[in-house]
Design a protein around this motif. Structure first.
Motif, PDB file in Angstrom:
ATOM      1  N   TRP A   1      -3.997   6.434 -38.638  1.00  0.00           N
ATOM      2  CA  TRP A   1      -3.427   6.671 -37.489  1.00  0.00           C
ATOM      3  C   TRP A   1      -3.976   7.915 -36.868  1.00  0.00           C
ATOM      4  CZ3 TRP A   1      -0.242  10.127 -34.830  1.00  0.00           C
ATOM      5  CH2 TRP A   1       0.380   9.597 -33.577  1.00  0.00           C
ATOM      6  N   ASN A   2      -4.597   8.008 -35.561  1.00  0.00           N
ATOM      7  CA  ASN A   2      -4.909   9.286 -34.861  1.00  0.00           C
ATOM      8  C   ASN A   2      -3.908   9.581 -33.949  1.00  0.00           C
ATOM      9  OD1 ASN A   2      -7.661   9.259 -36.156  1.00  0.00           O
ATOM     10  ND2 ASN A   2      -8.272   7.852 -34.739  1.00  0.00           N
ATOM     11  N   GLU A   3      -3.952  10.854 -33.415  1.00  0.00           N
ATOM     12  CA  GLU A   3      -2.847  11.423 -32.697  1.00  0.00           C
ATOM     13  C   GLU A   3      -2.647  10.868 -31.259  1.00  0.00           C
ATOM     14  OE1 GLU A   3       0.590  13.615 -31.552  1.00  0.00           O
ATOM     15  OE2 GLU A   3      -0.692  13.530 -33.943  1.00  0.00           O
ATOM     16  N   ASP A   4      -3.994  10.625 -30.803  1.00  0.00           N
ATOM     17  CA  ASP A   4      -3.752   9.774 -29.463  1.00  0.00           C
ATOM     18  C   ASP A   4      -3.449   8.200 -29.558  1.00  0.00           C
ATOM     19  OD1 ASP A   4      -6.126   8.416 -30.830  1.00  0.00           O
ATOM     20  OD2 ASP A   4      -7.501   8.965 -29.227  1.00  0.00           O
TER      21      ASP A   4
ATOM     22  N   LYS B   1       4.884   6.674 -33.503  1.00  0.00           N
ATOM     23  CA  LYS B   1       3.355   6.471 -33.631  1.00  0.00           C
ATOM     24  C   LYS B   1       3.012   5.244 -32.676  1.00  0.00           C
ATOM     25  CE  LYS B   1       2.733   9.067 -37.691  1.00  0.00           C
ATOM     26  NZ  LYS B   1       2.193   9.358 -39.256  1.00  0.00           N
ATOM     27  N   LEU B   2       3.597   4.064 -32.987  1.00  0.00           N
ATOM     28  CA  LEU B   2       3.144   2.937 -32.373  1.00  0.00           C
ATOM     29  C   LEU B   2       3.226   2.959 -30.811  1.00  0.00           C
ATOM     30  CD1 LEU B   2       4.235   0.393 -34.993  1.00  0.00           C
ATOM     31  CD2 LEU B   2       2.151   1.152 -34.667  1.00  0.00           C
ATOM     32  N   LYS B   3       4.177   3.649 -30.236  1.00  0.00           N
ATOM     33  CA  LYS B   3       4.380   3.917 -28.920  1.00  0.00           C
ATOM     34  C   LYS B   3       2.897   4.418 -28.395  1.00  0.00           C
ATOM     35  CE  LYS B   3       6.898   5.717 -24.929  1.00  0.00           C
ATOM     36  NZ  LYS B   3       5.721   5.925 -24.145  1.00  0.00           N
ATOM     37  N   LYS B   4       2.594   5.469 -29.054  1.00  0.00           N
ATOM     38  CA  LYS B   4       1.177   5.932 -28.572  1.00  0.00           C
ATOM     39  C   LYS B   4       0.166   5.088 -28.548  1.00  0.00           C
ATOM     40  CE  LYS B   4       1.922  10.801 -29.423  1.00  0.00           C
ATOM     41  NZ  LYS B   4       1.832  12.063 -30.004  1.00  0.00           N
ATOM     42  N   SER B   5       0.086   4.095 -29.471  1.00  0.00           N
ATOM     43  CA  SER B   5      -0.785   3.186 -29.680  1.00  0.00           C
ATOM     44  C   SER B   5      -0.824   2.198 -28.723  1.00  0.00           C
ATOM     45  CB  SER B   5      -0.619   2.444 -31.116  1.00  0.00           C
ATOM     46  OG  SER B   5      -0.741   3.154 -32.273  1.00  0.00           O
TER      47      SER B   5
ATOM     48  N   VAL C   1       1.345  -5.060 -34.566  1.00  0.00           N
ATOM     49  CA  VAL C   1       1.855  -6.538 -34.837  1.00  0.00           C
ATOM     50  C   VAL C   1       2.416  -6.701 -36.312  1.00  0.00           C
ATOM     51  CG1 VAL C   1       1.076  -8.989 -35.164  1.00  0.00           C
ATOM     52  CG2 VAL C   1       0.144  -7.569 -33.217  1.00  0.00           C
ATOM     53  N   LEU C   2       1.498  -6.041 -37.115  1.00  0.00           N
ATOM     54  CA  LEU C   2       2.226  -6.046 -38.514  1.00  0.00           C
ATOM     55  C   LEU C   2       3.432  -5.166 -38.589  1.00  0.00           C
ATOM     56  CD1 LEU C   2       1.623  -6.508 -41.760  1.00  0.00           C
ATOM     57  CD2 LEU C   2       0.419  -4.326 -41.514  1.00  0.00           C
ATOM     58  N   ALA C   3       3.704  -4.243 -37.830  1.00  0.00           N
ATOM     59  CA  ALA C   3       4.882  -3.424 -38.169  1.00  0.00           C
ATOM     60  C   ALA C   3       5.970  -4.416 -37.738  1.00  0.00           C
ATOM     61  CB  ALA C   3       4.960  -2.108 -37.209  1.00  0.00           C
ATOM     62  N   HIS C   4       5.735  -4.949 -36.358  1.00  0.00           N
ATOM     63  CA  HIS C   4       6.623  -5.869 -35.990  1.00  0.00           C
ATOM     64  C   HIS C   4       7.237  -7.075 -36.914  1.00  0.00           C
ATOM     65  CE1 HIS C   4       8.477  -8.956 -32.999  1.00  0.00           C
ATOM     66  NE2 HIS C   4       9.177  -7.957 -32.450  1.00  0.00           N
TER      67      HIS C   4
ATOM     68  N   ALA D   1       5.148  -4.712 -29.023  1.00  0.00           N
ATOM     69  CA  ALA D   1       5.463  -3.064 -28.706  1.00  0.00           C
ATOM     70  C   ALA D   1       6.637  -3.233 -27.628  1.00  0.00           C
ATOM     71  CB  ALA D   1       4.183  -2.457 -28.012  1.00  0.00           C
ATOM     72  N   ALA D   2       6.696  -4.215 -26.513  1.00  0.00           N
ATOM     73  CA  ALA D   2       7.676  -4.315 -25.703  1.00  0.00           C
ATOM     74  C   ALA D   2       9.121  -4.548 -26.411  1.00  0.00           C
ATOM     75  CB  ALA D   2       7.383  -5.140 -24.572  1.00  0.00           C
ATOM     76  N   ASP D   3       8.848  -5.272 -27.453  1.00  0.00           N
ATOM     77  CA  ASP D   3      10.281  -5.595 -28.092  1.00  0.00           C
ATOM     78  C   ASP D   3      10.773  -4.500 -29.007  1.00  0.00           C
ATOM     79  OD1 ASP D   3      12.207  -7.776 -28.834  1.00  0.00           O
ATOM     80  OD2 ASP D   3      11.304  -7.373 -30.831  1.00  0.00           O
ATOM     81  N   MET D   4       9.698  -3.601 -29.395  1.00  0.00           N
ATOM     82  CA  MET D   4      10.046  -2.372 -30.212  1.00  0.00           C
ATOM     83  C   MET D   4      10.568  -1.279 -29.119  1.00  0.00           C
ATOM     84  SD  MET D   4       7.265  -1.773 -32.672  1.00  0.00           S
ATOM     85  CE  MET D   4       6.314  -2.998 -33.503  1.00  0.00           C
ATOM     86  N   ALA D   5      10.131  -1.205 -28.063  1.00  0.00           N
ATOM     87  CA  ALA D   5      10.559  -0.297 -26.930  1.00  0.00           C
ATOM     88  C   ALA D   5      11.858  -0.743 -26.678  1.00  0.00           C
ATOM     89  CB  ALA D   5       9.644  -0.254 -25.822  1.00  0.00           C
ATOM     90  N   ARG D   6      12.380  -1.757 -26.432  1.00  0.00           N
ATOM     91  CA  ARG D   6      13.655  -2.203 -25.819  1.00  0.00           C
ATOM     92  C   ARG D   6      14.602  -2.042 -27.178  1.00  0.00           C
ATOM     93  NH1 ARG D   6      12.004  -7.918 -22.648  1.00  0.00           N
ATOM     94  NH2 ARG D   6      11.831  -6.765 -20.600  1.00  0.00           N
ATOM     95  N   GLN D   7      14.302  -2.196 -28.318  1.00  0.00           N
ATOM     96  CA  GLN D   7      15.128  -1.830 -29.440  1.00  0.00           C
ATOM     97  C   GLN D   7      15.458  -0.381 -29.426  1.00  0.00           C
ATOM     98  OE1 GLN D   7      13.789  -3.042 -33.342  1.00  0.00           O
ATOM     99  NE2 GLN D   7      12.532  -4.982 -32.431  1.00  0.00           N
ATOM    100  N   HIS D   8      14.640   0.437 -28.976  1.00  0.00           N
ATOM    101  CA  HIS D   8      14.642   2.007 -28.687  1.00  0.00           C
ATOM    102  C   HIS D   8      15.330   2.297 -27.462  1.00  0.00           C
ATOM    103  CE1 HIS D   8      12.976   3.394 -32.584  1.00  0.00           C
ATOM    104  NE2 HIS D   8      12.610   2.378 -32.644  1.00  0.00           N
TER     105      HIS D   8
END
Length: 716
Positions: free
Chosen positions: A396-399, A442-446, A427-430, A483-490
């Motif tokens: 993973w890169n910082e951007d 990190k994945l939010k930045k992705s 997708v894999l993390a989810h 990612a949207a599903d993760m964002a709502r969890q947070h």
């Protein structure tokens, strides 16, 4: 455990020697004229070095992390051996040379009829059986790595079938530390040792050597060249001190029927390599083999029950080998780093003088996603977790982006950007439920990176062209919705809405960007492979970056649009999807003797040249078995049967049950068989993963890797 003794087995298995005597020094073989002792070998640096064919029919390593050595087999001999990591090849090849001392000298690779087998279908232990084409001898070799140390053990039986006596030589061509031109070597207390930088090797035998020499490939000090001249080893050079393309040759005392163990050990220096080989020989091959097999038995027993789709078709061994091969492609230091393949496609045509020829022993996040989802299908959750850890902690890169591919330490190799490779880790993390604070940071930045840089991608999944790609857009949409599903969890509703709005817009527009209605094939209406500017009807020129020529972009088709279905972005009966199948099959499908295969796209130039010579920047693209599996997944999603697709993938595997990257696409010829592997990359982890996924999906009646949150939003 036995110590202090080593078996020297002659006719009937009779013990005729001791370990100490075997390793104490070099003695004259019966019937063989003694070589003249010499000092330092002349001829440095020798001829240029190369690697070997990418078509492996056997791979192996232990299941332990203590043994950091991997071996590959092909053409009846040992090919690349990797140590101490999976991105460091150290061997061009190692094989036997047979001579009668008077009339002939021949390489077993060139002079024998060869077959390979798995003595135990639940262990990644291969046996090569090579029989002289003239019926004079047979060589049987069984390979294991010592689970406790970095040593390859080759249990060898040499049988004289007619005539004799015959002489047997081990011919070892090291390419240590990733290159073939920096090696030095010597004879050391009955072993042959070599080194290049931080990698050293030691070659020894359970029955000792009665002659040994180190020299430079293609010169007068090359032991094989010496033998070829008059069928005698006339010079024994005790040292090759100048760095070069080293070759080492040793004569092994044999009778009419002799069984012995050849060991090739590795270490950070010569002393460590020698100590490893000595310890492995003291332990005995039988003990190492028992532990090696047990490790693989335990691993397979830890997995889910074999799918009925496999057992009912007699494909259990194929499934087991696919599972074991995927595990074997993981590094033992950089855990979670699964390489695309322990092979160098068309390696025999690639110069190995300098470090480091990339081959496929690199990590792509896309290939790693497929390996991880296959691991989940197998029931190996821990492997999938390690893969995600590697993606997030190493690549993973910082951007928020991910590199095209990397060496195992995370250093990028090819320097482009592929946006599907940014999406797949999300997708894999989810899928793993890994949505905690550390992952999300990190994945939010992705996800933000995808929104800001998509949907057009600098390169799509075939790594050659930029623009609007149906397969890349499918991955981007899946990444954003998960990612949207993760964002709502947070509790980040603003980001969630941003991701969903973007995904919804791209899902609505993907046909506008990539579905032509004025193409030259069929009824003119189908998905293109890629469009440069999002106008699929303007007929701009597309120049294929692999020697495939320049064409109207509307004329280039691939089956990447099926990812829209696999990832839940469109239903299987979406009109644009259905309308594209006929043109895809007409342009890309070939009915081989093993079943249907598909090209990546028409006019693909990534494959052997028309006459069968290795790819060197241009060629003719061949059929990819993984695409047969992807089509099977589509048929499942459409309510059909994927039986023929699973069976075809199995038939396209070689006799070692390894599924290749590419298979020959026309009538047999030029050294290739219609529907069987080429010299590209075998095994390909993506192909093995696809076989496992398809088998599991057939049992489930659906594609289990399809993200539910995506399918619920668009496809259901």
């Amino acid at each position: 455990m036995r110590t202090g003794r080593r078996r020297r087995v002659g006719r009937g298995g009779r013990v005729v020697g001791l370990v100490a005597a075997a390793l104490a020094g070099i003695t004259a073989a019966a019937g063989a004229p003694p070589a003249v002792a010499a000092g330092e070998a002349p001829g440095a640096p020798g001829i240029s070095a190369a690697w070997t064919t990418g078509a492996k029919n056997g791979v192996g390593t232990s299941t332990t992390t203590d043994s950091k050595v991997w071996h590959t087999l092909g053409q009846g001999v040992l090919n690349e051996v990797y140590y101490p990591q999976l991105d460091v090849p150290n061997v061009q090849d190692m094989q036997y040379v047979v001579s009668d001392g008077e009339n002939f000298t021949e390489l077993e690779r060139d002079a024998t009829e060869q077959r390979i087998e798995l003595p135990d279908s639940r262990s990644l232990r291969y046996r090569q059986i090579n029989t002289d084409a003239d019926g004079r001898y047979r060589i049987t070799k069984t390979y294991v790595t010592d689970p406790q140390r970095s040593v390859l053990m080759v249990r060898t039986r040499f049988e004289v079938l007619r005539g004799g006596p015959l002489q047997l030589y081990a011919l070892y061509n090291p390419s240590l530390n990733g290159s073939g031109m920096g090696d030095t070597g010597a004879t050391s207390q009955g072993s042959l040792v070599a080194s290049d930088g931080e990698v050293s090797s030691a070659l020894a035998s359970s029955v000792g050597f009665d002659a040994a020499t180190s020299g430079y490939s293609g010169t007068s000090s090359d032991g094989y060249q010496d033998l070829s001249a008059d069928h005698r080893l006339d010079r024994e050079y005790t040292e090759a001190a100048d760095p070069g393309n080293l070759v080492q040759t040793a004569r092994i005392p044999v009778e009419k029927d002799t069984t012995f163990t050849l060991t090739l050990g590795f270490g950070p220096d010569r002393s460590a390599a020698k100590a490893a080989t000595t310890a492995a020989l003291d332990r005995t091959y039988e003990a190492a083999r028992a532990e090696y097999d047990s490790g693989w038995h335990d691993y397979l027993s830890s997995l889910r029950e074999t799918p009925e789709s496999v057992t009912s078709r007699g494909l259990t061994t194929q499934y087991n080998v696919a599972a074991m091969t995927l595990k074997s492609q993981e590094d033992k230091t950089r855990r979670g780093a699964f390489v695309a393949s322990t092979s160098i496609p068309w390696g025999g045509a690639k110069n190995a003088d300098e470090c480091c020829t990339p081959g496929y022993h690199l990590v792509w996040s896309r290939d790693l996603y497929h390996t991880a989802t296959a691991a989940l299908a197998l029931g190996d959750r821990a492997a999938a977790d390690r893969a995600l850890d590697y993606l997030l902690n190493v690549q993973w890169n910082e951007d928020g982006s991910f590199p095209q591919n990397t060496w195992l330490d995370g250093e990028p190799h090819w320097q482009s950007l592929q946006l599907d490779e940014v999406a797949y880790p999300i997708v894999l993390a989810h899928e793993l439920g890994r949505t905690g604070d550390a992952e999300w940071a990190k994945l939010k930045k992705s996800a933000d990176f995808i929104v800001e840089n998509g949907p057009s991608t600098p390169q799509e999944r075939w790594e050659e062209e930029g623009g609007y790609s149906p397969s890349t857009i499918a991955a981007e949409i899946a990444g954003l919705v998960t990612a949207a599903d993760m964002a709502r969890q947070h509790g980040d509703e603003q980001s969630a809405q941003r991701y969903l709005d973007t995904a919804d817009e791209w899902q609505r527009k993907v046909d506008d960007w990539t579905f032509t209605t004025s193409g030259p094939h069929g009824d003119g209406a189908y998905y293109q492979r890629i469009d440069d500017d999002g106008n699929p009807n303007n007929g701009n020129e597309l120049c294929l970056n692999n020697g495939g020529g320049c064409h109207d972009e509307r004329a280039i088709i691939d089956a990447g649009f099926l990812d829209l279905v696999r990832l839940g972005v469109k239903p299987a009966d979406a009109p644009a999807v259905r309308d594209s199948l006929a043109e895809t099959d007409a342009q890309l499908r070939v009915r081989t003797p093993n079943g249907p295969g598909w090209y990546r796209y028409n006019h693909d130039g990534y494959g052997e040249k028309a006459g069968g010579d290795p790819y060197a920047g241009e060629g003719v693209g061949r059929l990819w078995p993984l695409l047969t599996g992807e089509r099977g997944e589509y048929e499942l999603a459409a309510g059909g049967s994927a039986s023929k697709h699973l069976e075809t993938m199995a038939r396209m595997a070689n006799e070692g049950h390894l599924i290749p990257e590419q298979v020959w696409d026309r009538e047999s010829g030029n050294g290739f068989v219609f529907g069987e592997g080429t010299g590209s990359a075998t095994p390909l982890a993506w192909s093995m993963s696809q076989f496992i996924q398809l088998a599991r999906n057939m049992d489930a009646g659906e594609n289990v890797e399809t993200p539910d949150v995506v399918a619920e939003r668009y496809a259901r």
